[in-house]
Scaffold this active site. Structure first.
Site, short mmCIF file in Angstrom:
data_model
loop_
_atom_site.label_atom_id
_atom_site.label_comp_id
_atom_site.label_asym_id
_atom_site.label_seq_id
_atom_site.Cartn_x
_atom_site.Cartn_y
_atom_site.Cartn_z
N THR A 278 -38.08 86.94 -20.53
CA THR A 278 -38.73 86.30 -18.49
C THR A 278 -37.55 84.35 -19.18
OG1 THR A 278 -39.44 84.52 -17.98
CG2 THR A 278 -40.43 84.82 -20.03
N TYR B 177 -47.72 82.46 -21.96
CA TYR B 177 -46.49 83.79 -21.28
C TYR B 177 -45.16 83.97 -22.23
CZ TYR B 177 -43.81 86.63 -17.97
OH TYR B 177 -42.83 87.38 -17.26
#
Ligand code: UDP
Length: 330
Positions: free
Chosen positions: A118, A142
């Site tokens: 990501t 995250y």
């Protein structure tokens, strides 16, 4: 006989699109999913093996049964807000789960891995257009969990006696749905901007809250680089075939290089649907970066990737068609 690809998280939003594209490209996608955030009716394109990544015996049995030539690893928790509230959950599910997967692959001799990373691994970098050489400073658990998995895969790949060819794709904001509307985005609870705006348009929620109006961006709301899920998955097929053809391990951003503010997204949702979006201003969300925009053409240059479906209008229109599909509401 077609080659088998193990797809972790194959019952989720991005994983189910991957299974469809793999089947259409002549592969057999085997879904491995624990159904914490996945959906049984999303598994339509190949066999299902229900299981958790943190279950080594189950993983070993599935790898032995299906003998995949590669793994596409999507399974992860991905809600930035929840990660900030409960980081342990993210380290356990995303990092420990990935560690168990890589260990099982090494033990079973599965040598190719496409990993879903990501842009959240980069963090805020003062408006810099992000490319793969940028340092990574994740701002939330995250992003930190995904960066840790990148490190662990690299460590295993460098270990004596292990072959672990890998491609990392660092996604920007994935949006849109399969143009055939067989699969699409559906999270419960939903936390992502475009599906929430569409839910507000349909009256499934009272209103959308715009998180933060005082960011250092042109209109004060956060800027993100949105990429259509079909384009994103096309890159995964190219990355897989790069590895299967003996290509070197590598990392690629997947974004369009064009950023849109939250307000621009909301305005485009109103234009595409022909309906006003009930929206109110609210405080910042913990863990959000001001802007995340890709500054890389590496996937285009090295893999021949094109983002043909990734105008904001195309992403919203396919998501809107998916939202209106009978049976969407599960
Ligand atoms: N966002 C918002 N209201 C919402 C959900 C999201 O304003 O109800 C904003 C969020 O702060 C971010 C952008 O929309 O700037 C995209 O958020 P999303 O959760 O879709 O993806 P993320 O960037 O967190 O991966």
């Amino acid at each position: 006989m077609s080659e088998t690809i193990l797809v972790t998280g194959g019952a989720g939003y991005i994983g189910s699109h991957a299974c469809k594209a793999l089947a259409e490209s002549g592969y057999t996608p085997v879904t491995y999913d624990n159904f914490v955030t996945g959906w049984h009716d999303a598994v339509q394109f190949g066999p299902l093996e229900e299981g958790d990544l943190r279950d080594p015996d189950r993983l070993a049995a599935v790898l032995t049964r299906h003998q995949p030539v590669a793994v596409m690893h999507f399974a992860a928790l991905s809600d930035v807000g929840a990660a900030s509230r409960d980081p342990g959950l993210y380290w356990d599910n995303n990092v420990i789960g990935s560690l168990r997967l890589v260990e099982a692959m090494a033990a079973a001799g599965v040598e190719n891995l496409v990993f879903s990373s990501t842009c959240a691994t980069y963090g805020d970098q003062d408006g810099v257009m992000l490319d793969e050489s940028c340092a990574q400073y994740p701002m939330n658990a995250y992003g930190a969990s995904k960066r840790a998995v990148e490190d662990l895969i690299r460590n295993f790949a460098a270990a004596p006696g292990v072959v672990l060819n890998h491609v990392f794709f660092r996604y920007f904001n994935v949006a849109g749905a399969d143009p055939d509307a067989r699969v699409g985005e559906f999270h419960r609870p939903e936390t992502h901007l475009i599906p929430l705006a569409l839910d507000a348009v349909r009256g499934r929620r009272d209103k959308l809250t715009i998180f933060g109006q005082d960011y250092p961006t042109p209109d004060g709301t956060c800027v993100r680089d949105y990429v259509h899920v079909s384009d994103l998955i096309a890159a995964h097929i190219l990355g897989l075939e790069h590895l299967l053809n003996g290509g070197a391990s590598d990392v690629f951003n997947l974004g369009t290089g064009r950023g849109f503010s939250v307000r621009e997204v909301v305005e485009t949702v109103a234009r595409v649907t022909g309906e006003p979006v009930p929206a109110v201003d609210g405080p910042r969300r913990e863990g959000d970066c001001a802007a995340l925009v890709s500054g890389s053409v590496k996937a285009a240059e090295k893999l021949g990737w094109k983002a043909d479906h990734s105008t904001l209008e195309q992403m919203i229109a396919t998501a809107w068609a998916w939202h209106q599909r009978p049976g969407y509401e599960r």
